[in-house]
Design a protein around this motif. Sequence first.
Motif, short mmCIF file in Angstrom:
data_model
loop_
_atom_site.label_atom_id
_atom_site.label_comp_id
_atom_site.label_asym_id
_atom_site.label_seq_id
_atom_site.Cartn_x
_atom_site.Cartn_y
_atom_site.Cartn_z
N VAL A 1 0.83 -1.21 0.00
CA VAL A 1 0.00 0.00 0.00
C VAL A 1 0.86 1.26 0.00
O VAL A 1 0.64 2.19 -0.78
CB VAL A 1 -0.98 0.00 1.19
CG1 VAL A 1 -1.63 1.37 1.38
CG2 VAL A 1 -2.06 -1.07 0.99
N PHE A 2 1.88 1.30 0.86
CA PHE A 2 2.72 2.50 0.96
C PHE A 2 3.52 2.74 -0.33
O PHE A 2 3.73 3.88 -0.72
CB PHE A 2 3.65 2.43 2.17
CG PHE A 2 2.96 2.71 3.49
CD1 PHE A 2 1.59 2.89 3.58
CD2 PHE A 2 3.70 2.80 4.65
CE1 PHE A 2 0.96 3.16 4.79
CE2 PHE A 2 3.10 3.08 5.88
CZ PHE A 2 1.72 3.25 5.94
N GLU A 3 3.97 1.67 -0.99
CA GLU A 3 4.66 1.85 -2.27
C GLU A 3 3.72 2.42 -3.32
O GLU A 3 4.11 3.26 -4.13
CB GLU A 3 5.27 0.52 -2.75
CG GLU A 3 6.53 0.15 -2.00
CD GLU A 3 7.14 -1.18 -2.43
OE1 GLU A 3 6.44 -1.98 -3.11
OE2 GLU A 3 8.31 -1.42 -2.08
N ASN A 4 2.46 1.98 -3.29
CA ASN A 4 1.46 2.51 -4.21
C ASN A 4 1.20 3.99 -3.93
O ASN A 4 1.13 4.81 -4.85
CB ASN A 4 0.17 1.69 -4.09
CG ASN A 4 -0.87 2.09 -5.10
OD1 ASN A 4 -0.56 2.49 -6.22
ND2 ASN A 4 -2.13 2.02 -4.72
N LEU A 5 1.08 4.35 -2.65
CA LEU A 5 0.86 5.75 -2.28
C LEU A 5 2.05 6.61 -2.70
O LEU A 5 1.89 7.73 -3.19
CB LEU A 5 0.65 5.90 -0.77
CG LEU A 5 -0.54 5.16 -0.13
CD1 LEU A 5 -0.66 5.54 1.33
CD2 LEU A 5 -1.83 5.43 -0.86
N GLN A 6 3.24 6.07 -2.51
CA GLN A 6 4.44 6.82 -2.87
C GLN A 6 4.53 7.04 -4.37
O GLN A 6 4.91 8.13 -4.82
CB GLN A 6 5.68 6.06 -2.35
CG GLN A 6 6.90 6.94 -2.20
CD GLN A 6 8.07 6.19 -1.61
OE1 GLN A 6 8.35 5.06 -2.00
NE2 GLN A 6 8.76 6.81 -0.68
N CYS A 7 4.14 6.04 -5.14
CA CYS A 7 4.10 6.18 -6.60
C CYS A 7 3.15 7.31 -6.97
O CYS A 7 3.49 8.18 -7.78
CB CYS A 7 3.63 4.86 -7.22
SG CYS A 7 3.42 4.90 -9.00
N GLY A 8 1.97 7.33 -6.37
CA GLY A 8 1.01 8.40 -6.63
C GLY A 8 1.56 9.76 -6.26
O GLY A 8 1.39 10.74 -7.00
N SER A 9 2.23 9.83 -5.13
CA SER A 9 2.80 11.11 -4.68
C SER A 9 3.89 11.61 -5.62
O SER A 9 4.01 12.82 -5.84
CB SER A 9 3.35 10.98 -3.25
OG SER A 9 2.28 10.86 -2.34
N ARG A 10 4.67 10.70 -6.17
CA ARG A 10 5.69 11.13 -7.14
C ARG A 10 5.01 11.73 -8.38
O ARG A 10 5.44 12.76 -8.90
CB ARG A 10 6.60 9.95 -7.53
CG ARG A 10 7.56 9.54 -6.43
CD ARG A 10 8.61 8.56 -6.92
NE ARG A 10 8.04 7.31 -7.40
CZ ARG A 10 7.88 6.20 -6.67
NH1 ARG A 10 8.24 6.19 -5.40
NH2 ARG A 10 7.38 5.11 -7.21
N ASN A 11 3.94 11.09 -8.84
CA ASN A 11 3.19 11.63 -9.99
C ASN A 11 2.58 12.99 -9.66
O ASN A 11 2.59 13.90 -10.48
CB ASN A 11 2.10 10.65 -10.44
CG ASN A 11 2.66 9.46 -11.20
OD1 ASN A 11 3.75 9.52 -11.77
ND2 ASN A 11 1.91 8.38 -11.21
N HIS A 12 2.04 13.12 -8.45
CA HIS A 12 1.44 14.39 -8.04
C HIS A 12 2.50 15.49 -7.97
O HIS A 12 2.25 16.62 -8.41
CB HIS A 12 0.75 14.24 -6.67
CG HIS A 12 -0.36 13.26 -6.66
ND1 HIS A 12 -0.88 12.74 -5.49
CD2 HIS A 12 -1.07 12.68 -7.65
CE1 HIS A 12 -1.85 11.90 -5.77
NE2 HIS A 12 -1.99 11.84 -7.08
#
Length: 193
Positions: free
Chosen positions: A145-156
Amino acid sequence: MSFTLLNACSDDNEEDNNDTISQTLTEADKNALLFMLEEEKLARDTYQYLDDLWAINQFSNIKLSEQTHMNLVSNLLDYYNVEYNILPVGEFVNQELQNFYNQFVIDGQVNQSNALQIGATIEDLDIVDLESNLNATTNTSIIEVFENLQCGSRNHLRSFVSVIENSGETYTPQFLTQQEYNLIINSNHEQCN
């Protein structure tokens, strides 16, 4: 506490056939989940406020992603039977996050440029806090989950920085090192799970 997750793989070999994977939620894992739920809420609440104020596409789109991020963390908390309470918009249990929100509201009212800088700052913070929590856990569900959130945050972060740079300004990382920041900004948009 120990929890069991079903293993999706099957094996005919009796000796190797392990139908369960034991997953323990440590106190540190629990605290990390509760904190990240509020940090994702910080992003959602701030973007909601800034979107109402400035009607910038990044805020209207990314606030929806932040709600999805909150839901992912909530699902894990529910799975592990961890009690939590999501406070009303703009209210936080964690005083540091409350202070951030209060300051973001003040600074975000100044102009659109400030608002976009705030968006980049939140994603910058989120990436660093997620990395810290990823390094502190062995729980595979949390890691996923945290890796997925981090991926999203990099895109943001890329999205906010792109708009900032298109307006002739720059963003200076507040939490990431310059090297980490450059690596993210110079990479392509990622496909997150």
